[in-house]
Design a protein around this motif. Structure first.
Motif: not given
Length: 366
Positions: A179-184, A186-191, A195-199
């Motif tokens: 789940v954390d991989y998918v969340l990454n 979507i809106w991950g803040n690391n490299f 290009f996360p989904l947000f923004p």
């Protein structure tokens, strides 16, 4: 006539965004910090790097042009693009490790990616980049496309909400690996995700909005597509600039994980520049060499993107990371350009030959 102009202008911009990939990516991988910060080529590359989201806006516009696609076809294409992202990760990261003896020590120290480190290899194979962003965005837009077509104005609202939520949700994890991989993504803040989904989906949504506007009045692309670009761009640029001046670290800071002000400012700047590109293309002679080159790159955007990244990382396996002066970097740019266009030519020639063979077989069967 106006429809032809619209297609030319959009393809012109997409072709330009494709062409700047190699200079920017070569500079990012091969130039020394001094070359990146203090050379003319480095300064130009830093500016061009900020222009990469123009490709996302073009993608949204192009998606509106194919509005008659069925949901099954859209979702299938989304899955295909996501798969391409992982194929690219394998080719540019894992192949050099398995067959070329790995990357130079300078890159290993910076990235941790080395032969025999299975955890690091898996991490790089799973990295989120442009293809993952485009594929996931296409999937989400595809499942709600009919609603969005009927309510196009909501696209701007959704884009703004995504921008404003991007920093609020950035980096949220639940402690569950998959789940954390998918969340990454979507809106991950690391490299682990560039290009996360947000923004970044907001740029695609803006393009889709503009493309749907054009569909309402295709006889006049200037007033239905490009002037709205200019007006929206100016508003977004002013608001984004004010927000970044107020708190630069929060609103811009990290380019790949922008806050609301950075997203609005960058989008506004790109929309205004898009309008400028439109004016340039409109006034160029028909069938000029520059436009033909841009249109060729636009038509071959996917293989071009993959080939140039693979060549850059395969070349890195035999050179040094972040170590070269401006003349050497320019030589590498030339080599990668020649290699990319050469392989692209062979790839297209192979496709034509394969298509011709298939046609002959069908004719023989008939």
């Amino acid at each position: 006539m106006q429809k032809t102009q619209r297609v030319r202008a959009v393809d012109f911009v997409r072709g330009f965004s494709v062409l700047i990939m190699i200079p920017v990516h070569v500079m990012m991988i091969f130039s020394s910090m001094d070359t990146w910060e203090n050379s003319i080529t480095g300064n130009i590359a830093q500016i061009l790097e900020r222009g990469s989201p123009v490709f996302l806006i073009v993608m949204g516009i192009s998606f509106a042009f194919s509005r008659n696609s069925n949901k099954k076809g859209i979702l299938k294409k989304a899955l295909f693009i996501i798969t391409l992202g992982y194929i690219l990760n394998f080719l540019r990261f894992i192949v050099p490790l398995l067959f070329f003896g790995g990357f130079p020590e300078s890159f290993v120290k910076a990235s941790g990616l080395q032969v025999g480190d299975l955890s690091s290899m898996l991490n790089y194979f799973l990295k989120g980049d442009m293809f993952q962003l485009i594929g996931i965005s296409l999937f989400l837009i595809g499942i709600s496309f009919k609603f969005l077509i009927k309510n196009k104005n909501i696209l701007i609202l959704i884009a703004l909400v995504v921008m404003w939520l991007s920093k609020i949700v950035s980096g949220i994890q639940l402690g569950i690996p998959g789940v954390d991989y998918v969340l990454n993504l979507i809106w991950g803040n690391n490299f682990d995700v560039y290009f996360p989904l947000f923004p970044w989906i907001s740029f695609i949504l803006m393009g889709l909005y503009l493309g749907l506007r054009y569909q309402e009045a295709p006889e006049n692309a200037d007033t239905s597509l490009f002037r709205p670009m200019l007006y929206i761009g100016i508003v977004f640029l002013v608001i984004g600039k004010l927000l970044c001046d107020y708190n630069y670290e929060y609103h811009f800071g990290d380019y790949y994980h922008l806050g609301p002000g950075g997203s609005m400012g960058l989008m506004g700047c790109i929309l205004v520049l898009f309008w400028v590109y439109y004016l340039i293309e409109r006034n160029l002679p028909k069938n000029n060499y520059i436009s033909r080159l841009f249109f060729y790159c636009s038509k071959n955007v996917t293989p071009f993107y993959m080939i140039q990244w693979v060549l850059i990382y395969w070349l890195l396996a035999f050179t040094e990371f972040s170590a070269y002066s401006e003349p050497m970097v320019l030589a590498i740019m030339l080599a990668v350009n020649l290699g990319t266009f050469g392989l692209l030519y062979l790839f297209n020639k192979y496709k034509v030959a394969k298509r011709s063979k298939k046609t002959r077989v069908v004719q023989q069967m008939v």
